[in-house]
Design a protein around this motif. Structure first.
Motif, PDB file in Angstrom:
ATOM      1  N   UNK A   1       0.892  -1.219  -0.150  1.00  0.00           N
ATOM      2  CA  UNK A   1      -0.106  -0.114  -0.255  1.00  0.00           C
ATOM      3  C   UNK A   1       0.850   1.116   0.081  1.00  0.00           C
TER       4      UNK A   1
ATOM      5  N   UNK B   1      -4.424   6.332  -7.280  1.00  0.00           N
ATOM      6  CA  UNK B   1      -5.074   5.343  -6.134  1.00  0.00           C
ATOM      7  C   UNK B   1      -5.977   5.805  -5.166  1.00  0.00           C
TER       8      UNK B   1
ATOM      9  N   UNK C   1      -9.036   6.269  -7.462  1.00  0.00           N
ATOM     10  CA  UNK C   1      -9.603   4.885  -7.853  1.00  0.00           C
ATOM     11  C   UNK C   1     -10.387   4.186  -6.879  1.00  0.00           C
ATOM     12  N   UNK C   2      -9.788   4.023  -5.785  1.00  0.00           N
ATOM     13  CA  UNK C   2     -10.451   3.206  -4.649  1.00  0.00           C
ATOM     14  C   UNK C   2     -11.486   3.978  -4.244  1.00  0.00           C
TER      15      UNK C   2
ATOM     16  N   UNK D   1      -4.076   4.000 -12.089  1.00  0.00           N
ATOM     17  CA  UNK D   1      -3.895   3.414 -10.776  1.00  0.00           C
ATOM     18  C   UNK D   1      -3.394   1.821 -11.252  1.00  0.00           C
ATOM     19  N   UNK D   2      -4.228   1.281 -12.133  1.00  0.00           N
ATOM     20  CA  UNK D   2      -3.908  -0.146 -12.718  1.00  0.00           C
ATOM     21  C   UNK D   2      -2.586  -0.042 -13.351  1.00  0.00           C
TER      22      UNK D   2
ATOM     23  N   UNK E   1      -0.019  -0.696 -10.868  1.00  0.00           N
ATOM     24  CA  UNK E   1      -0.032  -2.096 -10.506  1.00  0.00           C
ATOM     25  C   UNK E   1       0.818  -2.943 -11.691  1.00  0.00           C
TER      26      UNK E   1
END
Lengths: 283, 463
Positions: free
Chosen positions: A215, A226, A229-230, A270-271, A274
């Motif tokens: 995180x 992030x 997005x979340x 965000x992805x 990742x």
């Protein structure tokens, strides 16, 4: 004045009482259709019959009497046998055929009676009414009861009471039963069972090694994306909650559209972050 | 000063006035204009009640019940005539048209004169049967007047009649006291079984009818006896027109108004009730009493917090609705509130094709010329087009038929109880919550978790 009036009235009453109609040699007999021996019973003005007379469906009741005025046999103008039904008070007169000598006779069978009589549950009351013009006092005495014997094989006579205006019975609509839920205990049990799956799921994840170790790394690499997005995923669930509680579709759709666009735009970044961690063999 | 005088005169006129609700043009058909004198008190009473009376004989040319399609008279009174027929202007068909045009007829018959065939046909059309030989007399050897009919027994003495059934309004026996009605030399009729026919005065159980010409010695073919003989019979048509048959015209004559009679075994001398009875019978026939009116009808939604404007056009299933109807009755010359007779009810039917509710209306309040009847009820759980129907038809009262149509709609989608209020839905709502929280947890884990290093299993090297 009062005394003479009373005396005059007494004299008039006495004069009236002197002359009156009566009947004598009276008898009632019931004869079956086949003409078998009739049962004959005598009655008189002072002694009506105590037992009721039975009248079957094919029988005939015959009443014989001699009408007398002041003890002398004479033909009256009115000589009826009146039969009265006790429940409704309906009366039917049957005129006697009277000869000059004062002898009178009448025959009554069940088919002569009004249909309402045939449906009665109590015995019918018969009286003799004899009267005529002139000063002689007329007589109206009950003489015997008639009990109808109905044939059990014959169909019950049909009688439809005529329409009469009046109040009708009240009607209250019977409502369909409201939809019902099962007892609350059962609902609570299953609610708790379902709710218990959530901690069960998280605990099993923890046992399998769930963690949010990356995180800080992710937030360091792309903090805004992030968070946005979340946050937008949580916001979408929030939109669904508002739709459940108070909003209508026209309020939900624009907000859901905006939240969806935010998810897509922030999601790419965000992805992407990742993906970069995946390519760096950290996942 | 002049206005004051005219006001006083108007007030005085309205005190004396007694006007029928359906007009005051009265035609009296009698044999001989000289007959007027024998009925002078009866006609004077009618004139005092503001009737404009025209006297005609049946054969007169100027007698016309209709003119250019409209009635020329509002009421007709027939006294016994000696002619066999009533002439071309008073055929049974004309009289029926008169009744269908809401004209009222009061027929007085007599045992002394043969009833004209046109009247017998009219009455048989209305299901009132007179003896076929048209010559008949009602006698009673138990209830007769000793002073005038000691031998012939054809003057019947009867108490003022009470209603034949419970629930019928009593117009004729109020204030009668011990007075008796004298019924001299009259004709009895037999009524059919229809609901529009009502006897006002029935013969006592010992009375009977016979033909004095042919059955003077003995009664061989009995027409009717007892309470089946109706001495004063009435028919009220569905358009509220009234036809009354008074069996004895002589009971309307001056000599029987306020006469003194003595009944066998009764009080020595009793006054006759004929004048008041004639006033009430003619008042009923000529629409001065027994006329009902609906002032207004009001219904509204009776729910907390809901708007309650009057007479909306739409309701919803299972709404509570309040209904009020205001009824008035005409009593000789003015309208008063209508009081439902004892043991009778005004009923409201809430019906689509058949009544879903039939409710007794209760008296809620009274006003000067109105009584309000009211109830509150729940609309059935069936949607559709419904009617509020008050259908109050009773013997001796004019008809009331009030119909108000409303739509009843289903529950709207947002009028059902919410799912969180339904206990059976709780497991499902918990399921949704479980799914949402599981999803959010999964997203967080997938994005931010680091792989768990597989436990290195040291393999013991075998030497």
């Amino acid at each position: 004045m009062r005394f003479t009036q009373a005396l005059l009235l007494l004299a008039a009453g006495a004069a009236q009482a002197a002359s009156s109609w009566s009947f004598d040699d009276a008898s009632v007999s019931v004869a079956a259709k086949k003409g078998s021996d009739a049962i004959k019973e005598k009655f008189s003005q002072k002694a009506p019959l105590t037992k009721p007379v039975g009248l079957g469906s094919t029988d005939t009741v015959k009443v014989i009497l001699t009408a007398k005025e002041d003890g002398k046999a004479k033909r009256p103008h009115q000589a009826f046998v009146t039969i009265k039904e006790q429940e409704t008070g309906l009366e039917a007169p049957f005129p006697l055929t009277v000869k000059d000598t004062g002898k009178a006779v009448v025959s009554i069978s069940q088919k002569d009676l009004p249909v309402q009589f045939l449906l009665s549950t109590k015995p019918l009351k018969a009286s003799v009414v004899i009267g005529s013009f002139g000063e002689a006092r007329a007589v109206n005495t009950p003489v015997f009861d008639i009990e109808l014997e109905t044939d059990p094989n014959a169909p019950v006579p049909k009688y439809e009471a005529p329409l009469r205006y009046g109040k009708k019975p009240e009607i209250h609509h019977i409502f369909r039963a409201d939809p019902q839920s099962p007892p609350k205990v059962i609902s609570l049990f299953f609610t708790l069972a379902v709710a218990a799956t959530v901690p069960a799921l998280f605990i099993s994840w923890l046992l399998l090694g769930a963690n949010v170790n990356h995180l800080t790394k992710a937030l360091g690499a792309a903090p805004l994306s992030h968070v946005t997005f979340f946050g937008s995923i949580v916001a979408m669930e929030g939109v669904f909650f508002m739709y459940y509680t108070s909003w209508n579709l026209f309020q939900v759709l624009p907000v859901a559209g905006v939240v969806g666009v935010i998810t897509v735009l922030s999601g790419t970044k965000a992805l992407g972050e990742v993906q970069s961690r995946r390519l760096a063999n950290e996942r | 000063m002049r206005t004051l005088l005219s006001f006083l005169l108007l007030a005085l006129a309205s005190v004396v006035a007694a006007i029928s609700t359906s007009g005051n043009r009265l035609l009296v058909v009698l044999d001989d204009v000289a007959d007027k004198a024998t009925y002078s008190k009866f006609f004077a009473d009618l004139a005092e009640r503001e009737f404009k009376i025209t006297y005609e004989t049946p054969k007169s040319d100027s007698l016309n019940l209709f003119n250019l399609g409209e009635r020329t008279y509002d009421h007709v009174l027939f006294l016994p005539v000696h002619t066999k027929g009533l002439g071309p202007n008073l055929t049974p068909m004309t009289l029926l048209d008169f009744v269908n045009a809401q004209g009222n007829i009061l027929l007085a018959l007599s045992a002394n004169t043969t009833t004209p065939t046109s009247l017998v046909s009219l009455l048989s059309e209305l299901d009132i049967t007179l003896p076929t030989d048209r010559n008949s007399l009602v006698v009673d050897h138990f209830n007769y007047d000793i002073t005038s009919a000691a031998d012939s027994h054809h003057v019947l003495l009867l108490p003022a009649p009470k209603p034949v059934r419970a629930g019928i309004k009593d117009f004729f026996s109020e204030d009668a006291g011990s007075k008796l009605i004298a019924f001299p030399r009259g004709v009895g009729a037999v009524l059919g079984n229809g609901e529009l026919l009502n006897p006002i005065l029935r013969a006592p159980p010992t009375a009977y009818s016979y033909n004095p010409k042919e059955q003077a010695e003995v009664v061989d073919d009995l027409f009717a006896a007892g309470q089946q003989l109706s001495l004063v019979s009435t028919v009220q048509a569905r358009n509220n027109a009234r036809v009354t048959v008074v069996g004895s015209a002589e009971m309307l004559q001056d000599k029987w108004f306020d006469a003194s009679v003595t009944k066998l075994d009764g009080k020595p001398v009793v006054q006759t009730f004929n004048r008041e009875f004639a006033k009430r019978v003619s008042g009923w026939t000529f629409q001065e009493i027994g006329v009902l009116k609906v002032n207004w009808v009001e219904h509204h939604l009776e729910e907390e917090g809901a708007p309650n404007d009057s007479n909306p056009e739409m309701y919803r299933v299972k709404n509570n609705v309040s209904y009020t109807i205001s009824l008035a009755e005409y009593a000789w010359d003015h309208w008063i509130g209508f009081n439902v007779p004892e043991s009778d009810q005004v009923q409201l039917e809430f019906s689509m094709l058949s009544p879903f509710h039939r409710l007794n209306l209760k008296e809620e309040s009274r006003r000067l010329a109105a009584v309000h009847y009211h109830t509150v009820f729940t609309i059935p759980d069936q949607h559709g087009i419904f009617n509020f129907k008050v259908n109050y038809k009773r013997p001796l009262l004019s008809n009331i038929e009030e119909k108000n149509t409303v739509s009843v709609r289903h529950m709207a989608h947002d009028e059902w109880p919410r799912s969180y209020a339904i206990s059976g839905a709780w497991p499902w709502i918990a399921g949704i919550g479980a799914t949402v929280s599981g999803f959010l947890g999964f997203v967080a884990l997938w994005m931010y978790s680091a792989p768990v290093a597989a436990k290195k299993v040291t393999v013991k090297k075998t030497q």
